[in-house]
Design a protein around this motif. Structure first.
Motif, short mmCIF file in Angstrom:
data_model
loop_
_atom_site.label_atom_id
_atom_site.label_comp_id
_atom_site.label_asym_id
_atom_site.label_seq_id
_atom_site.Cartn_x
_atom_site.Cartn_y
_atom_site.Cartn_z
N ASN A 1 6.92 0.51 1.07
CA ASN A 1 6.30 1.83 0.86
C ASN A 1 5.14 1.72 -0.12
O ASN A 1 4.86 0.64 -0.65
CB ASN A 1 7.35 2.82 0.35
CG ASN A 1 7.77 2.50 -1.07
OD1 ASN A 1 7.21 3.01 -2.03
ND2 ASN A 1 8.75 1.60 -1.22
N ASP A 2 4.49 2.84 -0.43
CA ASP A 2 3.28 2.82 -1.25
C ASP A 2 3.51 2.64 -2.74
O ASP A 2 2.63 2.16 -3.44
CB ASP A 2 2.52 4.15 -1.06
CG ASP A 2 1.61 4.10 0.16
OD1 ASP A 2 1.79 3.17 0.99
OD2 ASP A 2 0.75 4.99 0.28
N SER A 3 4.68 3.08 -3.23
CA SER A 3 4.77 3.18 -4.69
C SER A 3 4.63 1.83 -5.38
O SER A 3 4.19 1.78 -6.52
CB SER A 3 6.04 3.91 -5.12
OG SER A 3 7.16 3.30 -4.58
N GLU B 1 1.29 0.90 -7.00
CA GLU B 1 0.97 1.31 -8.37
C GLU B 1 1.27 0.17 -9.33
O GLU B 1 0.54 -0.07 -10.28
CB GLU B 1 1.80 2.55 -8.78
CG GLU B 1 1.44 3.80 -7.99
CD GLU B 1 2.36 4.98 -8.34
OE1 GLU B 1 3.09 4.90 -9.35
OE2 GLU B 1 2.34 5.96 -7.58
N SER C 1 -3.92 4.11 2.83
CA SER C 1 -3.60 5.30 2.08
C SER C 1 -4.42 5.20 0.81
O SER C 1 -5.07 4.17 0.57
CB SER C 1 -2.11 5.36 1.74
OG SER C 1 -1.82 4.37 0.77
N ASN D 1 6.35 14.32 -4.09
CA ASN D 1 4.98 14.52 -4.55
C ASN D 1 4.96 15.56 -5.65
O ASN D 1 5.75 16.51 -5.68
CB ASN D 1 4.02 14.83 -3.39
CG ASN D 1 4.16 16.24 -2.92
OD1 ASN D 1 3.72 17.18 -3.59
ND2 ASN D 1 4.80 16.40 -1.77
N ASN E 1 0.62 9.53 -0.49
CA ASN E 1 1.32 8.33 -0.03
C ASN E 1 1.42 8.31 1.49
O ASN E 1 1.54 9.36 2.12
CB ASN E 1 2.75 8.30 -0.60
CG ASN E 1 2.75 7.89 -2.06
OD1 ASN E 1 1.72 7.50 -2.60
ND2 ASN E 1 3.90 7.98 -2.69
N HIS F 1 6.87 5.56 4.38
CA HIS F 1 7.55 4.30 4.11
C HIS F 1 8.20 3.77 5.39
O HIS F 1 8.26 4.46 6.41
CB HIS F 1 8.61 4.49 3.02
CG HIS F 1 9.87 5.14 3.50
ND1 HIS F 1 9.95 6.48 3.77
CD2 HIS F 1 11.10 4.62 3.76
CE1 HIS F 1 11.18 6.76 4.17
NE2 HIS F 1 11.89 5.67 4.18
#
Ligand SMILES: [Zn+2]
Lengths: 998, 88
Positions: A332-334, A337, A360, A463, A499, A502
């Motif tokens: 996934n995107d997190s 970070e 993204s 979010n 995001n 996922h």
């Protein structure tokens, strides 16, 4: 020692305050604001302990409560404390910690052999192996397990720390100070609600401390700081950090443990170490956030592998790098970070993303920073024993079943992100239902049972914009229900990165021919193969699988392992996760010290201490006290080197010869008043009460409805509609409740009131042949003769100007009186008795002499009326009225109660007239009979008869009255005694009761 | 810990109260001839249901009044509290 992995200036720690600490005997440095974990990582230490079952090396997997295995033994202020999470323990000067689960040490651990023998330690290993042969359990298995297992060592010392309890009521309890918690608390507080905001970490703000967002015109952290500052200043708000709400109980009661001083080298004087808050909240906002989920792959428990969010927090909060060659593995995107944060700090991470290439905000930013991203790639296996050295990675097919060519890349840490699991423990503990949310592959709270509302990521909302909107709304609506105010705040504008979706992928398949251990539950060493085995062996219910494999058990409670475990079971069973369901969440969410649960109720504080008004006199006169229920009573008054035996014998002899005085304040006293009082007593007691005249006392026995003797005592008719009832010290509270029950529920038509007067009166029993002479001196104006005050008589009079009541009643069997004065005059009365009694050789006597006197008289007390004896058993049948009904009478017809071989009260004397019979001894016919030796009964009370100068006991034995004269044995296997005895009448002294009437 | 509404004092925490058993049991009248079975039913035999249960509680650390609580034994939900001679 340099802190090689410490960043130059990032983080919220205070670099001006250097702190030294020791880990496994070695000295290191950290900074104020560090945890033990962050300080160790700053020093490059990743090996903290060994795992529970296989003794595999253990590092840090999380950054706070999420960490399943960074448990250490802490030494603080000369006390040793097990089960401390290094990721939660704040650093203080002089902190000392040790690894647990390792022997002889963390680098070389004998139990680590289990790791190579692990084929022998599969799921259910303990069940299968250690159950047989049974005799091996105590001698071999248990000592072995005890030595090899466990999460630390408890001390045998008394815990010197102080713990407190606090009871609190509030409108709204908010559990967690992330964005959702802050928004709800703020919006409710501004609408007039009484709010408690609890944050388990030292710092407020939750995800806002590490996320790159803007709220209004501030950064997330600035906004959080501003809200917290404002909340702290509001009089209707209590803001607590280091406070974990760990349990949600019935009727909206929650329990929170506040760590007051564990972050300091020692607890300050008059301060508690921890405070346990019992909070009754009208409404609860659960803002407990979410925990990142692992992705499962080979040897995924190797030190240096951790959650990607943890790696980010170590950088952003503690200014610490978990590694310098990071590999980031995500679905996934997190995790991007984290990658971006590494890059900003001059480190080049490699990202493996299980998804097909996509874009993204975050991925684009990472690409623009030049971060190396490999899509459709996974970590297959981690290499390295005490620390990860490299990873085997491979391309994965779109259906996630086939791996491409395996490639080895060097790395010193692997940051894993398998998306997020809402922390629904509190919501589930409240009794509310949960539902599976397909979008996030996790359970979220659904239907509430109690007054709770879950907001933010705990409710599956990831979010910030929606989180703030919903939380502001929740805080407003809930407070409005309570305060009826309508002060609604506007929600600040949010800037955050969007995001992309996922990937549902969570477990990397094994390459052909490889048998890597892939761990689900890091705390309990539960691997994929263990769950597979349990299912093969027929375990189906998830609750059974949990117990068989230990998945999700112990202090971790499955924080990181639950969902992956459920995924696996549902995959094998060809079900979907909601069909498998989850195991029950039970409090506590995090471990709670036993000391905190006990609070101040330790030692003398564990119960109230009741003292008679004459207590200080007893103290001054060398009384040795004994606990009688909550009361402290003089057991004997010690003279010189006397033993208990010597002193009680002297005191009892003096009662029989001269006169003694005993403090009987502790006897239960109940005022029974009203026109129907006589009728009421007539129903409560087994004997007749209607004709008792004013100024007379009567002995009475009361039964329970099941026919068992409940209590006995004397009751005196003070005036026409006023009775003074006495109960035994032990039963006083029960008798009052009993009377209230019948008056309020069963016979409300009776016009009677009862009230306890135990503490209103001080009582002194004056007993002995010279008691009348003394009484006359005390009450010169009163006629104390046998005619003026006959046996069972009662008069109200004055003791040198002080109101007094005299009852001519006797427990000792001697001529005796009981004098009562108001409590405040108790000491005055006592001193007068002692002063005027001197010429009659008066001596005070304690409970031991009192027992002696009553035992040799055959008066029953608590040891005979032990909740098992009927009036027949205790020789009280003479008090059973045949003419009237009373409580419990119908039960006395029971066959068992009238059976001839029922155990009855008798006296017992040793044949040698020397050997004391231990209380509790068995009475048997034949001392040498084969076991089990048929038991005739037991010895209930023993004394040294001062009348005959030999031992005497009371016993309750089968067919008692017909046994009198028989020669039997008293056996005490405990004291290894076999004593030949003779059965005699229980009325050993003055069987006709002449003395009391003399 | 339950939160119980004493009909005389209002809502208080459970630790002020003592449990007092099934409130549907009626004591047989005094001096009445009854069978062993009736007596045993009064003294011993209780249903212990899962679900709704009418029971006595005693406000021992409060007003010292006995009263009835209608409670779910499985969920601890309290539907109503009544004075001893009020009926559901
Ligand atoms: Zn009350």
């Amino acid at each position: 020692m340099t802190q090689e992995f410490r960043l130059k200036d990032e983080g919220l720690i205070d670099r001006s305050k250097k702190i030294s600490f020791k880990f496994n005997g070695k000295k290191y440095f950290g900074y104020e604001g560090d945890t033990l974990a962050s300080a160790l990582i700053a020093n490059g230490v990743h090996l903290v302990g060994r795992s529970f079952k296989y003794h595999r090396p253990r590092g840090f997997y999380g950054v706070g409560v999420d960490d399943p295995y960074a448990l250490v033994q802490l030494i603080r202020n000369n006390e040793t404390i097990p089960n401390i999470k290094a990721t939660e323990q704040e650093l203080f000067e002089g902190l000392e910690a040790k690894s647990v689960n390792c022997w002889p040490n963390v680098n070389f651990d004998i139990g680590g052999i289990n790791n190579f023998l692990r084929i022998f330690l599969p799921a259910g290993f303990y069940y299968k192996t250690f159950m047989w042969p049974k005799s091996f359990w105590y001698r071999i298995y248990e000592p072995f397990i005890r030595k090899a297992a466990g999460f630390g060592v408890v001390t045998h010392e008394h815990d010197k720390e102080r713990y407190e309890h606090k009871y609190e009521y509030c409108d709204l309890l908010v559990t967690g100070s992330g964005p959702s918690g802050l928004a709800s608390a703020y919006s409710a507080a501004k609408n007039g609600a009484k709010v408690i905001l609890a944050e388990d970490k030292p710092r407020f703000g939750g995800s806002l401390l590490t996320s790159e967002v803007t709220i209004g015109n501030q950064t997330g952290k600035e906004w959080a700081d501003k809200i917290v500052t404002e909340l702290k200043e509001m009089p209707n708000v209590v803001v607590k950090n280091r406070a974990q709400v760990f349990g949600y109980y019935d009727h909206n009661m929650l329990v929170m443990s506040e760590r007051i001083s564990e972050h300091m080298p020692k607890t300050e004087k008059f301060m508690p170490k921890q405070k346990l808050w019992y909070i009754r909240a009208k409404e609860v906002v659960i803002s407990s956030g979410s925990i990142e989920r692992p992705i499962v792959f080979g040897n995924n428990d190797t030190p240096g592998i951790l959650l990607s969010s943890a790696a980010k927090e170590y950088m952003k909060v503690y200014g610490v790098l978990v590694g310098k060659k990071p590999l980031i593995f995500t679905n996934n995107d997190s995790a991007y970070e984290t990658a971006i944060e590494f890059k900003k700090n001059g480190i080049n991470p490699i990202v493996l993303d299980s998804r097909k290439e996509l874009n993204s905000d975050l991925i684009t930013e990472a690409k623009n920073l030049g971060i190396d991203i490999k899509f459709e790639h996974v970590v297959v296996n981690a290499n390295g024993y005490r620390k990860v050295k490299s990873a085997d990675i491979a391309k994965i097919s779109e259906d996630k079943t086939n791996l491409g060519k395996i490639e080895n890349i060097a790395c010193d840490c692997i940051c894993v992100s398998g998306f997020w699991t809402p922390t629904i423990h509190l919501a589930s503990q409240s009794g509310g239902k949960t539902k599976f949310n397909e979008d996030i592959d996790a359970f979220i709270p659904s239907q509430s049972k109690q007054n709770e509302t879950t907001v933010g990521s705990a409710n599956g909302i990831f979010n910030l914009n929606d989180t703030l909107k919903n939380s502001f709304e929740a805080g407003y609506e809930l407070s409005k229900k309570i305060t009826s105010k309508e002060n609604k705040l506007s929600v600040p504008a949010v800037v955050e990165k969007k995001n992309s979706k996922h990937d549902k992928f969570w477990c990397v398949p094994l390459p052909k021919g490889k048998k890597y251990k892939r761990f689900l539950d890091f705390q309990n060493d539960v691997a994929v193969s263990d769950i597979e085995l349990a299912l093969r062996e027929g375990y189906r219910s998830i609750e059974h699988v949990k117990r068989y494999t230990t998945l999700g058990m112990a202090t971790d409670q499955g924080k990181t392992s639950n969902l992956n475990g459920l995924q696996l079971v549902s995959n094998i069973e060809n079900k979907v996760v909601p069909e498998v369901g989850h195991t029950t969440f039970r409090p506590p969410y995090t471990p709670v010290s036993i000391g905190a649960i006990v609070g101040r109720e330790v030692g003398k504080h564990s119960k109230p201490t009741r003292k008679s008004p004459m207590h200080s006199w007893h103290e001054k006169n060398n009384a040795v006290f004994v606990d009688a229920g909550l009361w402290l009573r003089p057991r004997y008054y010690k003279k010189g080197n006397e033993t208990l035996f010597d002193a009680s014998k002297r005191e009892a002899e003096n009662v029989r010869k001269n006169v003694g005085v005993c403090d009987v304040t502790t006897l239960g006293k109940i005022d029974v008043k009203g026109p129907d009082a006589a009728e009421f007593l007539n129903r409560v007691y087994t004997n007749a009460w209607l004709k008792l005249p004013v100024g007379k006392a009567r002995y009475g026995v009361m039964l329970r409805e099941d026919g068992i003797v409940m209590d006995d005592g004397t009751t005196t008719r003070v005036s026409e509609n006023h009775y003074h009832m006495t109960t035994t010290t032990a039963q006083a509270a029960n008798v009052l409740s009993h009377l209230e029950y019948y008056l309020q529920i069963v016979w409300p038509e009776l016009n009677v009131n009862v009230v306890s007067t135990t503490e209103q009166w001080a009582g002194a029993a004056i007993a002995g042949p010279k008691s009348r002479d003394l009484l006359q001196k005390l009450f010169p104006e009163t006629d104390c003769s046998n005619e003026g005050l006959p046996f069972m008589g009662f008069i109200e009079t004055k003791l040198f100007g002080v109101y007094a009541r005299i009852f001519r009643i006797s427990f000792s069997g001697e001529l005796a009186y009981e004098v009562n004065v108001e409590s405040d005059n108790g000491n005055f009365m006592w001193e007068k008795i002692i002063e005027l009694g001197e010429e009659f050789k008066i001596q005070p006597y304690g409970t031991e002499a009192l027992s002696t006197l009553r035992i040799e008289m055959g008066h029953v007390a608590g040891s005979e009326l032990d909740g098992r004896t009927t009036p027949f058993d205790s020789s009280l049948e003479g008090l059973l009225s045949k003419k009237k009904d009373f409580i419990g009478k119908r039960s006395l017809q029971k066959e068992a109660f009238i059976s001839p071989d029922r155990e009855k009260l008798v006296g017992v004397v040793p044949l040698d007239k020397k050997t004391s019979i231990p209380e509790g001894s068995y009475i048997v016919r034949d001392a040498n009979a084969k076991l089990p030796n048929p038991k005739l009964g037991h010895v209930s009370a023993s004394c040294w008869s001062v009348e005959y100068n030999n031992p005497f006991s009371l016993a309750i034995i089968k067919d008692g009255k017909n046994m009198i004269g028989q020669k039997l044995f008293a056996l005490s296997p405990l004291k290894k005694k076999s004593i030949p005895v003779e059965i005699v009448s229980s009325h050993y002294v003055d069987p006709k009761g002449e003395r009391v009437r003399s | 810990m339950l939160f119980i509404k004493c009909p005389y004092c209002g809502i208080r925490s459970q630790n002020e109260f003592a449990y007092g058993g099934d409130a549907t049991v009626k004591r047989p009248e005094l001096n009445k001839e009854i069978s062993d079975k009736e007596w045993d039913d009064f003294v011993y035999n209780r249903k212990s249901p899962r679900g709704k249960h009418l029971e006595f509680w005693h406000h021992i650390s409060g007003c010292r009044q006995w009263f009835k609580v209608h409670r779910d034994t499985a969920t601890h939900e309290i539907f109503k509290t009544l004075k001893p001679h009020e009926e559901l």
